[in-house]
Scaffold this motif. Structure first.
Motif, short mmCIF file in Angstrom:
data_model
loop_
_atom_site.label_atom_id
_atom_site.label_comp_id
_atom_site.label_asym_id
_atom_site.label_seq_id
_atom_site.Cartn_x
_atom_site.Cartn_y
_atom_site.Cartn_z
N PRO A 43 -5.32 -14.62 -1.17
CA PRO A 43 -6.66 -13.86 -0.80
C PRO A 43 -7.38 -12.70 0.13
O PRO A 43 -6.86 -12.77 0.71
CB PRO A 43 -7.41 -14.99 -0.17
N VAL A 44 -8.37 -12.32 -1.09
CA VAL A 44 -8.98 -11.17 0.09
C VAL A 44 -9.73 -11.65 1.73
O VAL A 44 -9.49 -10.64 2.25
CB VAL A 44 -10.50 -10.89 -0.90
N MET A 45 -10.12 -12.98 1.79
CA MET A 45 -10.48 -12.64 3.49
C MET A 45 -8.83 -13.88 3.96
O MET A 45 -9.53 -13.37 5.49
CB MET A 45 -11.54 -13.61 3.00
N ILE A 46 -8.68 -13.45 3.68
CA ILE A 46 -7.04 -13.72 4.37
C ILE A 46 -6.16 -12.86 5.07
O ILE A 46 -6.29 -13.01 6.05
CB ILE A 46 -5.81 -14.77 3.67
N LEU A 47 -5.94 -11.35 4.17
CA LEU A 47 -4.97 -10.88 4.52
C LEU A 47 -5.53 -9.41 3.99
O LEU A 47 -6.22 -9.87 2.86
CB LEU A 47 -3.56 -11.36 3.89
N GLY A 48 -5.44 -8.46 4.11
CA GLY A 48 -6.10 -7.07 3.42
C GLY A 48 -4.87 -6.60 1.60
O GLY A 48 -4.96 -5.41 1.91
N ASP A 49 -4.11 -7.38 1.31
CA ASP A 49 -2.62 -7.61 0.46
C ASP A 49 -3.39 -6.66 -0.21
O ASP A 49 -3.30 -6.14 -1.47
CB ASP A 49 -1.85 -8.13 0.50
N SER A 50 -4.14 -7.55 -1.13
CA SER A 50 -5.09 -7.37 -2.32
C SER A 50 -5.83 -5.58 -1.84
O SER A 50 -5.90 -5.39 -3.33
CB SER A 50 -6.44 -8.45 -2.71
N MET A 51 -6.89 -5.33 -0.46
CA MET A 51 -7.38 -3.84 -0.96
C MET A 51 -6.52 -2.97 -1.08
O MET A 51 -6.76 -2.11 -1.49
CB MET A 51 -8.07 -4.20 0.12
N ALA A 52 -5.24 -3.71 -0.67
CA ALA A 52 -4.09 -2.74 -0.39
C ALA A 52 -3.76 -1.81 -1.86
O ALA A 52 -3.27 -1.53 -1.86
CB ALA A 52 -3.37 -3.40 0.53
N LEU A 53 -3.31 -3.08 -2.81
CA LEU A 53 -2.95 -3.78 -3.72
C LEU A 53 -3.70 -2.56 -4.83
O LEU A 53 -3.19 -2.26 -5.64
CB LEU A 53 -2.15 -3.98 -4.74
N GLY A 54 -4.80 -2.95 -4.73
CA GLY A 54 -7.11 -2.57 -5.21
C GLY A 54 -6.46 -0.98 -5.76
O GLY A 54 -7.01 -0.93 -6.98
N SER A 90 0.22 -1.36 0.22
CA SER A 90 -0.21 0.24 -0.25
C SER A 90 0.76 1.62 -0.12
O SER A 90 0.53 1.98 0.13
CB SER A 90 -0.97 -0.31 1.28
N SER A 91 2.20 1.15 -0.04
CA SER A 91 2.44 2.35 0.01
C SER A 91 3.40 2.60 -1.50
O SER A 91 2.62 2.51 -2.09
CB SER A 91 4.80 1.90 0.26
N GLU A 92 3.76 4.44 -1.63
CA GLU A 92 4.11 4.90 -3.17
C GLU A 92 4.88 4.06 -3.19
O GLU A 92 5.29 4.77 -4.61
CB GLU A 92 4.75 6.27 -2.53
N ALA A 93 6.21 3.26 -2.53
CA ALA A 93 6.76 2.95 -3.49
C ALA A 93 6.42 1.59 -4.94
O ALA A 93 6.44 1.55 -5.52
CB ALA A 93 8.20 1.46 -2.81
N MET A 94 5.02 1.06 -4.12
CA MET A 94 4.96 -0.21 -4.95
C MET A 94 3.51 1.27 -6.08
O MET A 94 3.48 0.63 -7.23
CB MET A 94 3.76 -0.87 -4.22
N LYS A 95 3.16 2.28 -5.80
CA LYS A 95 2.72 2.80 -6.97
C LYS A 95 4.22 3.29 -7.66
O LYS A 95 3.41 3.33 -9.32
CB LYS A 95 1.91 4.00 -6.23
N ASP A 96 4.79 4.12 -7.12
CA ASP A 96 6.06 4.39 -8.15
C ASP A 96 5.91 2.97 -9.47
O ASP A 96 6.36 3.24 -10.24
CB ASP A 96 6.86 4.90 -7.48
#
Length: 495
Positions: free
Chosen positions: A405-416, A381-387
């Protein structure tokens, strides 16, 4: 990058204006699903119960012996009066149970035998229209019941004297001490048959519970249900694939460039790619994440093969493993899992061009997850990922990112919020329907456009197609999402 916003006027989850219709065939399918998924569970208690019933029946057998004595009944004062003797015999039969129950006869017999408890059960009967009485004694010890029989014949006339007057018994027939039990031991076959019947009943009861359990599990099983509950473009279905066990793991790669992959799988993947290209062009999507609801749904398989299919079709494609807690792409593509990747790029320890791997067979470009980390949500979810995503847009035509997976971690929503769209993978009859809908909603509500859905582990019945999905079995490589542990990360996995 074009800003992605969800049109809140269009719900992403299909609703129904009225109550859901009852589908009898669907109910039967759910019941069968419950039995199929746990058919072995009631088998264990059924077998144990069958063995227990067998042992108990075998040990509960007790041989019972029986002896009898028939006597003539005659009034001592008038032995020649046959009618009076017959009436006396009938009267003796009538009062016998009463005398036995109130203790008059029992006490007399115990005093005669010198015991505190009678060793058997006594019964009496009279032959119709005669003065014949038959005393029968049943018990476990042959000698003891015969002694009891002799005592009854001797004591009973004296006990009845004050009721019917003086009587005499004259022996007519005596069976003596019994040698064989009257209840023979059941055969081994009878024991097994009885235990087997009880085991079958227990298993059927367990199967009935499994059917009810199957009805309680609401999953997504068909393409129609995908379209009904998930309001997004349907991209296609991937059939089940089963490999024979071989020592060469590379031959068992579930990738389109593997010559051992069934034709139906490749055709399905090409269909998904074509529909994806249409949706991506329509919505201007080039950076796409692939996710699912829970582990084991085949999101990595879908992401890898979509990327390979795009590369084989002539599109320069970059596949990125964004699952930095449980990376799978390196293992799927037989790439060195120890090489640096996305984690090193986002933390500034390496440059993008130094960690990209090109696969010679398909021409696909790959960035592995790199170092496993607990901080994946913060990093993604950082600016580094956006860059990073901005920088690789000029490098490749399509960027496919595999995420947890969405219901395991918030990574997908952070990257979405940094990608152009999402592909949502659902494995047939695995995740509960309400979890799928919740995960799908969270992705959409977080600002990520849903480009389409993919049904994995599809069968002929689930797709409505014929032939091509029939004989490939299940692909066993999905495994468990075991590295995340109880709190969503893999303790001890950080490097």
């Amino acid at each position: 990058m074009e800003e992605n916003k969800v049109n809140t006027s269009e719900p992403y989850i299909s609703g129904q204006s009225g109550p859901e219709k009852i589908d009898l065939f669907r109910m039967l399918a759910d019941m069968w699903k419950g039995v199929r998924s746990g058919w072995w569970i009631p088998l264990i208690p059924a077998l144990l119960a069958g063995i227990l019933f067998y042992v108990r029946a075998d040990r509960s057998y007790t041989p019972m012996y029986q002896t009898a004595s028939t006597v003539y009944v005659a009034m001592a004062s008038d032995q020649e009066n046959s009618y009076q003797n017959m009436l006396t015999a009938d009267q003796m039969v009538t009062v016998f149970p009463y005398l036995l129950q109130n203790g008059v006869l029992t006490d007399a017999l115990e005093d005669k035998l010198g015991t505190d408890e009678l060793p058997g059960q006594i019964s009496i009967s009279a032959d119709p229209n005669t003065n014949l009485l038959t005393f029968t004694v049943t018990g476990q010890e042959p000698e003891e019941i015969y002694e009891l029989l002799q005592a009854v014949v001797e004591v009973y006339p004296d006990t009845l004297e004050y009721i019917v007057g003086p009587t005499e018994f004259t022996a007519f027939r005596d069976m003596g001490v019994p040698e064989e039990p009257v209840n023979s031991r059941p055969s081994e076959k009878a024991y097994i048959l009885s235990a087997g019947k009880k085991a079958v009943l227990i298993y059927l009861a367990g199967a009935a519970l499994l059917m009810l359990y199957g009805l309680s599990i609401r999953t997504i099983s068909t393409v129609q249900e995908m379209k009904q509950y998930l309001n997004a473009a349907y991209l296609g279905a991937l059939p089940s694939v089963k490999f024979k066990k071989r020592s060469n793991q590379q031959r068992n790669q579930l990738t389109m460039d593997n010559s051992r992959i069934p034709f139906a799988f490749g055709e399905s993947m090409r269909t998904i790619r074509t529909r994806f290209e249409r949706e991506a062009e329509k919505k201007g999507s080039r950076t796409v994440l692939v996710t699912s609801t829970i582990p084991g749904e085949g999101k990595t398989t879908a992401a890898v093969n979509l990327a390979i299919s795009l590369a084989l079709a002539g599109h320069k494609t970059l596949l990125v493993d964004g699952d930095m807690r449980n990376p799978s792409i390196a293992g799927t593509l037989q790439i060195d899992s120890g090489r640096e990747g996305l984690s090193e790029i986002l933390t500034g320890r390496n440059e993008t061009e130094n960690v990209i791997t090109r696969l010679p067979d398909s021409g696909l470009f790959v960035i592995t997850a790199g170092e496993i980390t607990r901080r994946s949500t913060d990093i993604l979810s950082s600016e580094a990922m956006k860059d990073f995503l901005e920088s690789v847009r000029d490098y490749a035509e399509y960027i496919i990112v595999d995420t947890p997976p969405v219901m395991i971690l918030g990574d997908s929503m952070a990257l979405g919020k940094y990608v152009d769209g999402c592909i949502y993978v659902v494995r047939r009859d695995l995740a509960r329907r309400h979890l799928i809908i919740d995960g799908f909603s969270q992705i959409a509500e977080n600002g990520c456009r849903i480009l389409g859905t993919v049904l994995n582990d599809a069968t002929e019945n689930s797709t409505g197609c014929s032939g091509s999905y029939r004989s490939y079995g299940k692909y066993g490589g999905y495994g468990r999402y075991g590295y995340y542990g109880r709190y969503g990360y893999g303790a001890g996995k950080d490097k």
